[in-house]
Design a protein around this motif. Structure first.
Motif, PDB file in Angstrom:
ATOM      1  N   THR A  11       0.759  -1.138  -0.066  1.00 59.53           N
ATOM      2  CA  THR A  11       0.068   0.038  -0.025  1.00 59.53           C
ATOM      3  C   THR A  11       0.661   1.162   0.042  1.00 59.53           C
ATOM      4  OG1 THR A  11      -1.824  -1.135   1.143  1.00 59.53           O
ATOM      5  CG2 THR A  11      -1.874   1.222   1.453  1.00 59.53           C
ATOM      6  N   ALA A  12       1.805   1.442   0.820  1.00 62.95           N
ATOM      7  CA  ALA A  12       2.775   2.246   0.756  1.00 62.95           C
ATOM      8  C   ALA A  12       3.452   2.378  -0.472  1.00 62.95           C
ATOM      9  CB  ALA A  12       3.734   2.222   1.826  1.00 62.95           C
ATOM     10  N   CYS A  13       3.663   1.511  -1.266  1.00 63.46           N
ATOM     11  CA  CYS A  13       4.325   1.797  -2.696  1.00 63.46           C
ATOM     12  C   CYS A  13       3.296   2.365  -3.445  1.00 63.46           C
ATOM     13  CB  CYS A  13       4.790   0.484  -3.074  1.00 63.46           C
ATOM     14  SG  CYS A  13       6.309  -0.476  -2.419  1.00 63.46           S
ATOM     15  N   GLN A  14       2.051   1.999  -3.420  1.00 62.18           N
ATOM     16  CA  GLN A  14       1.045   2.210  -4.140  1.00 62.18           C
ATOM     17  C   GLN A  14       0.878   3.823  -4.115  1.00 62.18           C
ATOM     18  OE1 GLN A  14      -2.028  -0.218  -3.330  1.00 62.18           O
ATOM     19  NE2 GLN A  14      -1.634  -1.831  -4.897  1.00 62.18           N
ATOM     20  N   GLU A  22      13.586   3.786  -3.596  1.00 65.32           N
ATOM     21  CA  GLU A  22      13.584   3.995  -2.247  1.00 65.32           C
ATOM     22  C   GLU A  22      12.162   3.767  -1.680  1.00 65.32           C
ATOM     23  OE1 GLU A  22      16.490   4.569  -0.965  1.00 65.32           O
ATOM     24  OE2 GLU A  22      17.330   4.764  -3.142  1.00 65.32           O
ATOM     25  N   GLY A  23      12.304   3.795  -0.086  1.00 65.24           N
ATOM     26  CA  GLY A  23      11.198   3.703   0.581  1.00 65.24           C
ATOM     27  C   GLY A  23      10.582   2.197   0.428  1.00 65.24           C
ATOM     28  N   ALA A  24       9.569   1.863   0.511  1.00 63.26           N
ATOM     29  CA  ALA A  24       8.617   0.769   0.649  1.00 63.26           C
ATOM     30  C   ALA A  24       9.195  -0.265  -0.249  1.00 63.26           C
ATOM     31  CB  ALA A  24       7.127   1.007   0.491  1.00 63.26           C
ATOM     32  N   PHE A  25       8.979   0.243  -1.585  1.00 66.41           N
ATOM     33  CA  PHE A  25       9.631  -0.628  -2.396  1.00 66.41           C
ATOM     34  C   PHE A  25      10.900  -1.373  -2.264  1.00 66.41           C
ATOM     35  CE2 PHE A  25       8.820  -2.789  -6.611  1.00 66.41           C
ATOM     36  CZ  PHE A  25       9.981  -3.029  -6.885  1.00 66.41           C
ATOM     37  N   ARG A  26      11.892  -0.601  -1.847  1.00 62.08           N
ATOM     38  CA  ARG A  26      13.117  -1.099  -1.398  1.00 62.08           C
ATOM     39  C   ARG A  26      12.846  -2.202  -0.372  1.00 62.08           C
ATOM     40  NH1 ARG A  26      18.727   0.478  -2.636  1.00 62.08           N
ATOM     41  NH2 ARG A  26      19.879  -1.114  -1.818  1.00 62.08           N
ATOM     42  N   GLN A  27      12.526  -2.011   0.580  1.00 67.50           N
ATOM     43  CA  GLN A  27      11.970  -2.863   1.520  1.00 67.50           C
ATOM     44  C   GLN A  27      11.274  -4.224   0.982  1.00 67.50           C
ATOM     45  OE1 GLN A  27      10.072  -1.526   5.320  1.00 67.50           O
ATOM     46  NE2 GLN A  27      10.271   0.388   4.532  1.00 67.50           N
ATOM     47  N   LEU A  28      10.610  -4.028   0.151  1.00 73.27           N
ATOM     48  CA  LEU A  28       9.948  -5.437  -0.630  1.00 73.27           C
ATOM     49  C   LEU A  28      11.115  -6.019  -1.390  1.00 73.27           C
ATOM     50  CD1 LEU A  28       6.322  -4.259  -1.819  1.00 73.27           C
ATOM     51  CD2 LEU A  28       6.834  -5.869  -0.090  1.00 73.27           C
ATOM     52  N   TYR A  29      11.857  -5.035  -2.039  1.00 79.60           N
ATOM     53  CA  TYR A  29      13.059  -5.761  -2.859  1.00 79.60           C
ATOM     54  C   TYR A  29      13.837  -6.636  -1.752  1.00 79.60           C
ATOM     55  CZ  TYR A  29      17.226  -6.108  -4.999  1.00 79.60           C
ATOM     56  OH  TYR A  29      18.618  -6.712  -5.614  1.00 79.60           O
ATOM     57  N   ARG A  63       6.548  -1.779 -11.960  1.00 77.53           N
ATOM     58  CA  ARG A  63       5.680  -1.123 -13.031  1.00 77.53           C
ATOM     59  C   ARG A  63       4.151  -1.338 -12.617  1.00 77.53           C
ATOM     60  NH1 ARG A  63       9.716  -2.897 -16.807  1.00 77.53           N
ATOM     61  NH2 ARG A  63       8.065  -4.627 -17.414  1.00 77.53           N
ATOM     62  N   LYS A  64       3.829  -2.594 -12.132  1.00 80.91           N
ATOM     63  CA  LYS A  64       2.681  -3.261 -12.087  1.00 80.91           C
ATOM     64  C   LYS A  64       2.057  -2.909 -10.363  1.00 80.91           C
ATOM     65  CE  LYS A  64       2.480  -5.944 -16.226  1.00 80.91           C
ATOM     66  NZ  LYS A  64       1.773  -4.980 -16.960  1.00 80.91           N
ATOM     67  N   ILE A  65       2.943  -2.849  -9.656  1.00 83.93           N
ATOM     68  CA  ILE A  65       2.371  -2.842  -8.251  1.00 83.93           C
ATOM     69  C   ILE A  65       1.478  -1.815  -8.130  1.00 83.93           C
ATOM     70  CG2 ILE A  65       3.921  -0.910  -7.146  1.00 83.93           C
ATOM     71  CD1 ILE A  65       4.619  -2.976  -4.723  1.00 83.93           C
ATOM     72  N   GLY A  66       1.381  -0.871  -8.671  1.00 86.74           N
ATOM     73  CA  GLY A  66       0.141   0.233  -8.551  1.00 86.74           C
ATOM     74  C   GLY A  66      -1.310  -0.318  -8.860  1.00 86.74           C
ATOM     75  N   GLY A  67      -1.363  -1.500  -9.709  1.00 81.41           N
ATOM     76  CA  GLY A  67      -2.498  -2.002 -10.039  1.00 81.41           C
ATOM     77  C   GLY A  67      -2.834  -3.288  -9.189  1.00 81.41           C
ATOM     78  N   PHE A  68      -2.310  -3.705  -8.152  1.00 81.73           N
ATOM     79  CA  PHE A  68      -2.330  -4.870  -7.288  1.00 81.73           C
ATOM     80  C   PHE A  68      -3.586  -4.649  -6.415  1.00 81.73           C
ATOM     81  CE2 PHE A  68      -1.376  -8.887  -5.980  1.00 81.73           C
ATOM     82  CZ  PHE A  68      -1.338  -8.933  -4.438  1.00 81.73           C
ATOM     83  N   ARG A  69      -4.530  -5.520  -6.484  1.00 82.91           N
ATOM     84  CA  ARG A  69      -5.602  -5.530  -5.803  1.00 82.91           C
ATOM     85  C   ARG A  69      -6.018  -6.167  -4.633  1.00 82.91           C
ATOM     86  NH1 ARG A  69      -5.053  -1.442  -7.507  1.00 82.91           N
ATOM     87  NH2 ARG A  69      -6.082  -0.224  -9.227  1.00 82.91           N
ATOM     88  N   SER A  75       2.911 -12.523  -1.993  1.00 85.04           N
ATOM     89  CA  SER A  75       3.962 -13.425  -2.416  1.00 85.04           C
ATOM     90  C   SER A  75       3.445 -14.490  -3.368  1.00 85.04           C
ATOM     91  CB  SER A  75       4.348 -14.249  -1.033  1.00 85.04           C
ATOM     92  OG  SER A  75       2.874 -14.837  -0.526  1.00 85.04           O
ATOM     93  N   SER A  76       2.424 -14.809  -3.625  1.00 87.13           N
ATOM     94  CA  SER A  76       1.875 -15.752  -4.772  1.00 87.13           C
ATOM     95  C   SER A  76       2.090 -14.781  -5.886  1.00 87.13           C
ATOM     96  CB  SER A  76       0.484 -16.057  -4.355  1.00 87.13           C
ATOM     97  OG  SER A  76       0.161 -16.887  -3.213  1.00 87.13           O
ATOM     98  N   TRP A  77       1.791 -13.557  -5.984  1.00 87.42           N
ATOM     99  CA  TRP A  77       2.030 -13.015  -7.171  1.00 87.42           C
ATOM    100  C   TRP A  77       3.401 -12.779  -7.720  1.00 87.42           C
ATOM    101  CZ3 TRP A  77       2.448  -7.016  -7.862  1.00 87.42           C
ATOM    102  CH2 TRP A  77       2.313  -6.708  -9.131  1.00 87.42           C
ATOM    103  N   VAL A  78       4.323 -12.535  -6.543  1.00 84.85           N
ATOM    104  CA  VAL A  78       5.664 -12.407  -6.733  1.00 84.85           C
ATOM    105  C   VAL A  78       6.300 -13.776  -7.435  1.00 84.85           C
ATOM    106  CG1 VAL A  78       7.907 -12.147  -5.949  1.00 84.85           C
ATOM    107  CG2 VAL A  78       6.122 -10.687  -4.912  1.00 84.85           C
ATOM    108  N   TYR A  79       5.875 -14.754  -6.754  1.00 88.56           N
ATOM    109  CA  TYR A  79       6.209 -16.082  -7.257  1.00 88.56           C
ATOM    110  C   TYR A  79       5.755 -16.263  -8.779  1.00 88.56           C
ATOM    111  CZ  TYR A  79       8.009 -17.596  -2.991  1.00 88.56           C
ATOM    112  OH  TYR A  79       8.835 -17.990  -1.846  1.00 88.56           O
ATOM    113  N   ARG A  80       4.483 -16.049  -8.954  1.00 93.07           N
ATOM    114  CA  ARG A  80       4.063 -16.112 -10.395  1.00 93.07           C
ATOM    115  C   ARG A  80       4.823 -15.424 -11.419  1.00 93.07           C
ATOM    116  NH1 ARG A  80      -1.730 -13.928 -10.921  1.00 93.07           N
ATOM    117  NH2 ARG A  80      -1.845 -15.121  -8.992  1.00 93.07           N
TER     118      ARG A  80
END
Lengths: 202, 251
Positions: A11-14, A22-29, A63-69, A75-80
């Motif tokens: 949500t923070a990335c969105q 930087e920020g939230a995405f880096r943590q996810l990375y 690129r697509k994290i903004g559209g994740f619902r 994690s399933s989405w990342v693995y896919r």
């Protein structure tokens, strides 16, 4: 509603699309970096393709994290994404699979910088060499599986995903998960039995 | 059995094949069914082999590559967003007027697009002799190619042979033309000969008609006289008589 442990970060990335890396995405990375690389490496079979697939995976995520619902776990989405990127890359570079096996075998002498085991034990050199050789042969057996069976084997036995998580990650039914896993075992039985007999594993 | 294989493979058990970690019903079945037991043991061995593959740590290269890819992608998105945000450009009014003028003007009256004069000649030739015009058009579109040096040598030799044979032909042609000329002059010569013969016959047949004007009947006589000064004729008179009055002034 299922609880997604990555919800807050996603949500923070969105909400901060201009933050870039930087920020939230880096943590996810940081959180998914090794997992993604492992999946990509085990499916592609070599470090070069694994780097390319991993880079592609995180690029798509960004690129697509903004559209994740949150229709599935993050994690399933990342693995896919990682599995699809690896399979696509493997199809394009199938000619390099034999070279990658040689690179994997060089792991025994410590030349391959890509293979740094997190749980490396202190063993006597002959045992370590034997272990590396066994791992190389097991990896080779996985690489000889079809892409679908390869993905399900890696997610089940290396990433330790449950049937439900695999079903969600690969967007297939539970029945399909079980049948593919069964066929994967049958194929591995032909590939691994001689290897395991040679190394006297229980 | 598959459901439990992965869990058993990660756990140490006090048995050989991990049956102690299985639910009771499954454990009972394996103890009575040899086939199932063999299958179970094979699955466990495979699962343990797969799980012994170590978890790899991603190389440091991945960090730089991801950052570069994200920044590049970020820059692309910013650039695309900037382009999309550009305002639309209004079409100037002059364009409409220009298009209208072009649409309304007949093609032939466009002074800037007058066809060259040679086009008229080419069209006339094409109409007069359509095949030739078409041929010329086709040949005109062919690209000229440079002949190889061997062709030039062959042509030189060919020209040399042709010149010699041409000279012979020229001689043959000259003799042929002389024969033609002779054949045209013969009748004229015959006619002249007949006319001369006829004149001779006529003179012999009609001598009197001819004698009137016959130069053979004219006689010339000369008389030599000595004269003295007293009897010398007037010089002017002589000149006059010799010149028919032009120079002497004789009476």
């Amino acid at each position: 509603m299922r609880t997604d442990p990555d919800r807050d970060l996603v949500t923070a990335c969105q909400e901060e699309p201009c933050a870039g890396f930087e920020g939230a995405f880096r943590q996810l990375y940081e959180q998914y970096r090794d997992r993604v690389y492992n999946v990509c490496y085990r499916i592609t079979g070599n470090g070069t393709d694994a780097l390319d697939a991993s880079q592609e995976t995180f690029g798509i995520l960004f690129r697509k994290i903004g559209g994740f619902r949150f229709e599935s776990k993050f994690s399933s989405w990342v693995y896919r994404i990682a599995v699809n990127a690896s399979i696509d890359l493997k199809r394009r570079s199938s000619a390099r699979s034999s070279a990658s096996l040689e690179a994997l075998q060089r792991t025994a002498s410590g030349e391959n910088r890509g293979l740094e085991f997190l749980d490396e034990r202190t063993e006597a050199p002959p045992a370590a060499a034997s272990r590396h050789e066994l791992e190389a042969e097991i990896q080779s057996a996985i690489t000889r599986l079809s892409p679908k069976m390869r993905a399900i084997t890696v997610l089940r036995y290396i990433e330790s995903l449950s049937y439900e998580e695999i079903s969600e990650a690969l967007a297939i039914s539970l029945g399909t998960v079980k049948s593919r896993l069964s066929r994967a075992h049958a194929a591995l039985d032909r590939e691994l039995t001689p290897v395991l007999d040679q190394h006297y594993l229980r | 059995m598959l459901l439990h294989v992965a869990q058993v493979a990660r756990q140490d058990d006090d048995g050989v094949d991990g049956r102690s970690l299985l639910p009771g019903s499954l454990r009972t079945r394996l103890s009575t069914d040899e086939t199932a037991l063999a299958e179970w043991r094979g699955l466990v061995r495979q699962a343990r082999a797969l799980t012994c593959l170590g978890r790899l740590s991603a190389p440091e290269d991945l960090d730089g590559r991801v950052v570069a890819a994200l920044q590049a992608g970020y820059r692309e998105e910013r650039a695309a967003a900037a382009v999309r945000s550009l305002p639309g450009v209004d079409v100037p009014v002059e364009l409409t007027a220009r298009v209208r003028r072009l649409a309304e003007r007949p093609f032939s009256e466009d002074p800037e697009r007058r066809a060259p004069r040679v086009l008229d000649l080419l069209v006339e030739e094409a109409i007069a002799d359509h095949p030739e015009g078409v041929t010329r058009g086709i040949l005109g579109g062919l690209t000229r190619r440079v002949a190889s040096s061997s062709v030039e040598g062959g042509l030189q030799a060919s020209w040399t042979r042709d010149r010699k044979s041409g000279d012979r032909k020229l001689g043959q042609r000259s003799s042929l033309q002389g024969a033609r000329r002779l054949s045209r002059l013969m009748p004229a010569a015959v006619v002249m000969a007949l006319v001369g013969l006829g004149w001779s016959v006529y003179r012999s047949v009609h001598p009197a008609a001819y004698a009137a004007g016959n130069a053979a009947d004219h006689r010339w006589s000369f008389e030599i006289r000595e004269v003295d000064a007293a009897s010398a004729p007037d010089l002017a008179f002589l000149l006059d008589s010799f010149t028919g009055g032009a120079l002497g002034g004789a009476k």
